[in-house]
Design a protein around this motif. Structure first.
Motif, PDB file in Angstrom:
ATOM      1  N   ALA A 364       0.810  -1.216   0.000  1.00 42.38           N
ATOM      2  CA  ALA A 364       0.000   0.000   0.000  1.00 42.38           C
ATOM      3  C   ALA A 364       0.844   1.267   0.000  1.00 42.38           C
ATOM      4  O   ALA A 364       0.297   2.372   0.031  1.00 42.38           O
ATOM      5  N   HIS A 365       2.164   1.146  -0.009  1.00 50.34           N
ATOM      6  CA  HIS A 365       3.045   2.319  -0.007  1.00 50.34           C
ATOM      7  C   HIS A 365       3.029   2.966  -1.389  1.00 50.34           C
ATOM      8  O   HIS A 365       2.900   2.272  -2.405  1.00 50.34           O
ATOM      9  N   PRO A 366       3.176   4.298  -1.462  1.00 54.54           N
ATOM     10  CA  PRO A 366       3.176   4.952  -2.776  1.00 54.54           C
ATOM     11  C   PRO A 366       4.300   4.491  -3.698  1.00 54.54           C
ATOM     12  O   PRO A 366       4.167   4.580  -4.917  1.00 54.54           O
ATOM     13  N   ASP A 367       5.417   4.032  -3.143  1.00 60.59           N
ATOM     14  CA  ASP A 367       6.559   3.639  -3.967  1.00 60.59           C
ATOM     15  C   ASP A 367       7.149   2.329  -3.458  1.00 60.59           C
ATOM     16  O   ASP A 367       8.240   2.312  -2.878  1.00 60.59           O
ATOM     17  N   PRO A 368       6.467   1.195  -3.665  1.00 59.19           N
ATOM     18  CA  PRO A 368       6.996  -0.084  -3.158  1.00 59.19           C
ATOM     19  C   PRO A 368       8.300  -0.495  -3.833  1.00 59.19           C
ATOM     20  O   PRO A 368       9.155  -1.117  -3.208  1.00 59.19           O
ATOM     21  N   GLU A 369       8.467  -0.157  -5.120  1.00 65.34           N
ATOM     22  CA  GLU A 369       9.727  -0.492  -5.787  1.00 65.34           C
ATOM     23  C   GLU A 369      10.895   0.255  -5.157  1.00 65.34           C
ATOM     24  O   GLU A 369      12.004  -0.295  -5.048  1.00 65.34           O
ATOM     25  N   GLY A 370      10.658   1.498  -4.724  1.00 65.12           N
ATOM     26  CA  GLY A 370      11.701   2.240  -4.025  1.00 65.12           C
ATOM     27  C   GLY A 370      12.062   1.583  -2.709  1.00 65.12           C
ATOM     28  O   GLY A 370      13.236   1.582  -2.305  1.00 65.12           O
ATOM     29  N   GLN A 371      11.066   1.012  -2.018  1.00 66.58           N
ATOM     30  CA  GLN A 371      11.347   0.273  -0.791  1.00 66.58           C
ATOM     31  C   GLN A 371      12.258  -0.913  -1.070  1.00 66.58           C
ATOM     32  O   GLN A 371      13.232  -1.156  -0.344  1.00 66.58           O
ATOM     33  N   ILE A 372      11.943  -1.656  -2.118  1.00 68.43           N
ATOM     34  CA  ILE A 372      12.735  -2.843  -2.451  1.00 68.43           C
ATOM     35  C   ILE A 372      14.182  -2.452  -2.751  1.00 68.43           C
ATOM     36  O   ILE A 372      15.132  -3.096  -2.280  1.00 68.43           O
ATOM     37  N   SER A 373      14.372  -1.381  -3.507  1.00 67.67           N
ATOM     38  CA  SER A 373      15.733  -0.936  -3.844  1.00 67.67           C
ATOM     39  C   SER A 373      16.497  -0.496  -2.607  1.00 67.67           C
ATOM     40  O   SER A 373      17.691  -0.816  -2.453  1.00 67.67           O
TER      41      SER A 373
END
Length: 493
Positions: A364-373
């Motif tokens: 539900a985060h606005p930028d999940p791909e940024g979290q993964i990186s």
């Protein structure tokens, strides 16, 4: 622009008090029978302590009737956020500022305003530039703020120069994260790691904390030995720097000793052939909630960044009966201070030494791909990139289905779950069982009845394909690992 802490709104449903009735039972949205909260996330004793407020009667020294006392809430620090947008998109810059707002609220501050300036690079003198720093000063005065928080790590000269302009306290993102860690560290190891990171951050910044740091230490008036000892002496900054270096050396020795203890326990699990699964991910992605769901660990669950810092290890087993351990780790965040990565290296090594990594992502985060990186960059710093990884997209019940589908398509091993509703957890358990190392050597042995310990080990560490009791002992056909196969060689039939 105003950067309110709003991107987490709607995500707190999984952990909010609204999910429980007056008797402390979990209420299900689908109309199922309510279940005790302990079945959901364990006994939340630490959470209750944080929220507890007890009134003790009879302590007033002025009023006989204590009901006349006016109760006031503790005044929170009022802060204004400032950020320089030098790369990426505006959405990325706003998401970073919203995350800074969440960090400030976690530290116990009230966010009044958030400002973003577009520049090619931060100003080397005042971070924002002379004119924008003066505009920031006007906003601080109009809002009645007492602190400015910058969304990056400031150089000592930048912090001092900006503070001279805005006339209030200025801190950076690194100092804010260190403050949160200091509040939430509970164990002896966690407190030592946080103190080490704070001292390493403070050491190069001593000169920026006021002109008093340069005063001479010699002379009776300055706390010296009086006559016979006057002269240039040592400056206070030199004394403090030496004290900090001495304390840092001691903390490093203490943490090294704690690492030995942790390595011993890890080695014991390895000697017993117990595989390990590490849970890592962005802060507030739901790591502790998933751990509680899978093991009933009762770890603190709270809609807050870095709510839990101390690692937790719990034993579990696969559906086919194989034992393994879950190890929860500290959460990550963008621009995680390198001092913390170094201080928590012994804890993060749990990930590098594990057999499988559950990488939890907030769907539900606005930028999940940024979290993964961000998480993978920290894992690379601790040499944990070779561990087999499963992406666990949490909060699937409130996430955008298109975002969840996109994550599942892009990642090779991924599963969508909801720690709140329990959806997808059975699929996650099955995936863990498939990815964990399993016995791969087929043997057929005849074990004497006096070696029941070996039969027990085959049950615990391997997979029994067939078993028969004969006159000489127990004939077992099984699939085991290499270590156990070596011990059973003498009993091959």
């Amino acid at each position: 622009m105003t950067a309110r802490h709003d991107y987490l709104s709607g995500q707190a449903e999984a952990l909010s008090d609204d999910a429980f009735d007056d008797d402390g039972f979990l209420t299900e949205a689908d109309g199922d029978e309510a279940k005790p909260s302990a079945l959901y996330d364990g006994d939340q004793l630490e959470r209750e302590e944080r929220a507890a407020l007890r009134r003790v009667a009879g302590l007033s020294t002025e009023l006989e009737d204590v009901t006349e006392v006016e109760y006031r809430q503790l005044r929170l620090e009022r802060v204004v956020l400032a950020s320089v947008w030098s790369e990426g998109t505006l959405v990325d810059a706003e998401n970073s500022l919203r995350e800074l707002a969440a960090l400030a609220e976690t530290a116990g501050a009230e966010v009044l305003e958030g400002l973003i300036q577009r520049r090619q690079k931060p100003d080397t003198a005042t971070y924002l530039g002379k004119g924008k720093a003066q505009e920031l000063r006007d906003i601080v005065v109009s809002e009645g703020a007492d602190t400015v928080i910058c969304d990056t790590e400031l150089a000592p000269s930048q912090r001092r120069a900006l503070e001279d302009v805005v006339k209030v306290k200025v801190i950076d993102r690194t100092a804010l994260i260190l403050d949160i860690f200091a509040q939430h560290a509970k164990s002896r190891e966690g407190k030592a790691q946080v103190e080490l990171a704070q001292l390493q951050y403070l050491l190069p910044r001593l000169r920026g904390w006021g002109e008093s740091m340069s005063r001479q230490a010699g002379g009776q008036a300055a706390g010296g030995q009086g006559m016979g000892s006057r002269g240039p002496g040592e400056t206070k900054i030199e004394l403090d720097r030496r004290r900090i270096n001495t304390r840092v050396a001691k903390l490093k020795r203490d943490i090294a000793g704690m690492k030995t203890h942790r390595d011993t326990k890890r080695g014991s699990r390895r000697a017993n052939g117990i595989p390990s699964v590490a849970i890592a991910g962005y802060t507030n992605a739901g790591k502790s909630s998933i751990l509680n769901r899978l093991t009933g660990a009762g770890v603190l669950v709270q809609n807050q960044l870095f709510a839990t810092l101390d690692p937790t290890v719990r034993r579990s087993e696969t559906p086919d009966g194989r034992e393994f351990t879950f190890a929860d780790t500290v959460g990550f965040v963008r621009q995680l201070p390198h001092q913390l990565v170094e201080a928590f290296r012994s804890t993060l090594e749990e990930v590098a030494d594990s057999d499988l990594l559950l990488h939890v992502v907030d769907g539900a985060h606005p930028d999940p791909e940024g979290q993964i990186s961000a998480v993978r960059s920290v894992l690379a710093d601790v040499d944990a990139t070779d561990v087999k990884e499963i992406i666990v997209v949490n909060k699937a019940d409130i996430a955008d289905p298109e975002v969840v589908d996109r994550l599942l398509r892009h990642e090779k091993h991924a599963v969508a779950v909801s720690a709140r509703t329990g959806a997808g957890l059975d699929e996650l358990r099955a995936l863990i069982a498939d990815e964990l190392p399993s016995p791969d050597i087929d043997i057929e042995v005849l074990l004497p009845y006096g070696r029941g310990d070996l039969v027990s080990r085959i049950h615990d560490e391997g997979e029994i394909l067939a078993s028969e009791h004969v006159g000489e002992g127990t004939r077992v056909t099984a699939r085991v690992n290499a270590d156990l196969a070596a011990e059973l060689t003498a009993y091959r039939s």
